[in-house]
Motif scaffolding. Structure first.
Motif, PDB file in Angstrom:
ATOM      1  N   SER A  59       0.821  -1.210   0.000  1.00 54.85           N
ATOM      2  CA  SER A  59       0.000   0.000   0.000  1.00 54.85           C
ATOM      3  C   SER A  59       0.854   1.259   0.000  1.00 54.85           C
ATOM      4  CB  SER A  59      -0.937   0.004   1.211  1.00 54.85           C
ATOM      5  OG  SER A  59      -1.852  -1.061   1.146  1.00 54.85           O
ATOM      6  N   VAL A  60       1.952   1.244   0.759  1.00 60.44           N
ATOM      7  CA  VAL A  60       2.857   2.396   0.767  1.00 60.44           C
ATOM      8  C   VAL A  60       3.503   2.566  -0.611  1.00 60.44           C
ATOM      9  CG1 VAL A  60       5.009   3.317   1.718  1.00 60.44           C
ATOM     10  CG2 VAL A  60       3.295   2.303   3.246  1.00 60.44           C
ATOM     11  N   GLU A  61       3.936   1.469  -1.222  1.00 61.75           N
ATOM     12  CA  GLU A  61       4.539   1.562  -2.552  1.00 61.75           C
ATOM     13  C   GLU A  61       3.547   2.107  -3.584  1.00 61.75           C
ATOM     14  OE1 GLU A  61       7.624   1.229  -3.175  1.00 61.75           O
ATOM     15  OE2 GLU A  61       8.232   0.376  -1.236  1.00 61.75           O
ATOM     16  N   LEU A  62       2.291   1.708  -3.471  1.00 61.18           N
ATOM     17  CA  LEU A  62       1.287   2.138  -4.451  1.00 61.18           C
ATOM     18  C   LEU A  62       0.937   3.610  -4.316  1.00 61.18           C
ATOM     19  CD1 LEU A  62      -1.020  -1.006  -4.490  1.00 61.18           C
ATOM     20  CD2 LEU A  62       0.393  -0.152  -6.369  1.00 61.18           C
ATOM     21  N   LEU A  63       1.268   4.240  -3.195  1.00 53.31           N
ATOM     22  CA  LEU A  63       1.080   5.686  -3.089  1.00 53.31           C
ATOM     23  C   LEU A  63       1.922   6.420  -4.130  1.00 53.31           C
ATOM     24  CD1 LEU A  63       1.164   6.144   0.808  1.00 53.31           C
ATOM     25  CD2 LEU A  63      -0.845   6.160  -0.690  1.00 53.31           C
ATOM     26  N   SER A  64       3.067   5.824  -4.478  1.00 53.12           N
ATOM     27  CA  SER A  64       3.944   6.416  -5.506  1.00 53.12           C
ATOM     28  C   SER A  64       3.651   5.876  -6.895  1.00 53.12           C
ATOM     29  CB  SER A  64       5.415   6.135  -5.157  1.00 53.12           C
ATOM     30  OG  SER A  64       5.743   6.651  -3.888  1.00 53.12           O
ATOM     31  N   HIS A  65       2.779   4.865  -6.993  1.00 49.69           N
ATOM     32  CA  HIS A  65       2.457   4.246  -8.282  1.00 49.69           C
ATOM     33  C   HIS A  65       0.941   4.062  -8.418  1.00 49.69           C
ATOM     34  CE1 HIS A  65       6.691   3.287  -9.139  1.00 49.69           C
ATOM     35  NE2 HIS A  65       6.781   2.946  -7.861  1.00 49.69           N
TER      36      HIS A  65
END
Length: 409
Positions: A16-22
């Motif tokens: 979820s944290v990674e998807l904030l940038s993607h």
């Protein structure tokens, strides 16, 4: 007064944290993984879309891609996960000052004394917590609400993602007792097998078993598990500020290729020591002993320790002691698969009295300068990220190693 305990569990946290940038990947199956080229190419986390394909944490990348050929792999950014964990816990602390982190993505909240400030309905207040995290940080959280910590955690696991589950004295038998014993906190496969020998395969069967008999059979663990299953567990929520400090601080790397020669080992040791020293400074601790564990390609380990001349949280001191241990105990040119460096026998930094060496009067001032330098590095990394600045000898190592996550987070 009946306690009101929340257990908050961030959903698919790393992913979820990674998807904030993607955001363009939100609808696709995504997993966070170790380096696909390394021997630790495993899945660290996955989003809900990947879960639907059966992708599991800790399986290898090739296994995951066999299930989901379109799986998008993203590298891990552990500094970001720590940052968002801190932000989430800061939100929790607006609801109560009794917040106990259980892991980087889980926390207990004791709402007993503050619930009335936000409303009388625990479920509605839990929904407020979920909404605040979602709207302010873009992350979702599942919340379990109950009268003790164990049932609150089981509530956050009961329905995901982004849900609230209330487990009361009236419904816990219906909701929890039919579940397998492995759904209970701290019941792994060894405990499952031990309980199954006596006919306990569900939480309800465990709760119905005589507590004293279970204690005689399994010792202290038997009493504990019975209390968990029967709902009599009543441990307090202990805020982070009151939790005991770490007894040791360590970090380990497993290398994509075996290291050979003192130069390569020096680079790997410097990177490890830098992280251990930074973690010690975060905890305001110094170590008085350094331990090095070396693993060869056949998974054989040797472990060596050294008492330091003075307590330290300076990376150069820790690296120097570690390299000295390696040179004294390892044959030059012999391959090294993994290294772990651990600072032990910790003391508070303000109580770390140094025994001055009369023949090296400049040692303490030099260490003081190095401490100031490395604290300045901590400040730069805290503002701009872990990779913003590095000790020169770690630069080469940083691109060739993968942390195995040992030690204090």
């Amino acid at each position: 007064m009946e306690r009101v305990i929340f257990h908050c569990d961030l959903n698919s946290f790393y992913a979820s944290v990674e998807l904030l940038s993607h955001p363009e990947l939100l609808a696709q199956p995504v997993a966070v993984c170790g380096d696909p080229e390394s021997r630790h190419g495993i899945i660290l986390a996955k989003n809900e879309s990947a879960k639907a394909f059966g992708v599991k944490t800790a399986e290898t990348i090739w296994q995951a891609r066999k299930k989901c050929p379109r799986l998008v792999l993203l590298p891990a950014h552990h500094d970001q996960y720590r940052l968002y964990s801190q932000k989430v816990n800061a939100i929790y602390e607006r609801f109560t000052d009794l917040v106990e982190p259980f892991s980087i993505d889980e926390s207990w909240l004791d709402m007993t004394g503050t619930l009335h400030l936000f409303g009388s309905d625990p479920e509605a207040v839990a929904d407020q917590v979920r909404r605040a995290v979602r709207e302010e940080l873009g992350l979702t959280v599942s919340v379990g609400v109950s009268f003790n910590k164990v049932f609150a955690k089981m509530g956050s696991d009961y329905k995901k993602p982004d849900a609230t589950t209330v487990i009361t004295r009236e419904n816990y038998r219906e909701l929890l007792w039919p579940l397998p014993v492995t759904d209970l906190l701290f019941v792994g496969q060894a405990a499952r097998r031990a309980l199954a020998e006596y006919g306990m395969r569900t939480i309800g069967e465990l709760a119905a078993f005589d507590r004293e008999t279970l204690g005689r059979l399994l010792g202290k663990q038997g009493y504990t598990l019975h209390d968990y299953a029967s709902g009599t567990e009543c441990s307090p929520v202990i805020p982070a500020r009151d939790l005991p400090g770490p007894k040791s601080v360590g970090n380990g790397f497993t290398f994509p290729r075996n290291l050979t020669g003192w130069e390569e080992l020096q680079a790997g040791t410097a990177a490890l020591a830098d992280e251990v020293a930074a973690r010690l400074r975060r905890h305001r601790l110094k170590c008085t002993t350094v331990q090095v564990t070396i693993r060869d390609p056949n998974f054989r380990d040797i472990c060596r320790q050294k008492r330091l001349d003075a307590p330290t949280h300076v990376s150069r001191d820790i690296a120097g002691a570690s390299m000295g241990l390696i040179r004294a105990s390892w044959r030059e040119g012999a391959p090294v698969r993994a290294l772990t460096i651990t600072g032990q026998n910790l003391v508070a930094e303000d109580q770390a009295a140094e025994q001055l060496d009369l023949f090296a009067a400049g040692a303490a001032p030099r260490r003081d300068k190095l401490e100031k330098l490395e604290r300045a590095m901590d400040g730069i990394r805290g503002k701009f990220g872990r990779d913003a600045i590095s000790i020169a000898s770690t630069v080469e190592a940083a691109g060739s190693e993968e942390s195995n996550g040992r030690g204090t987070p």
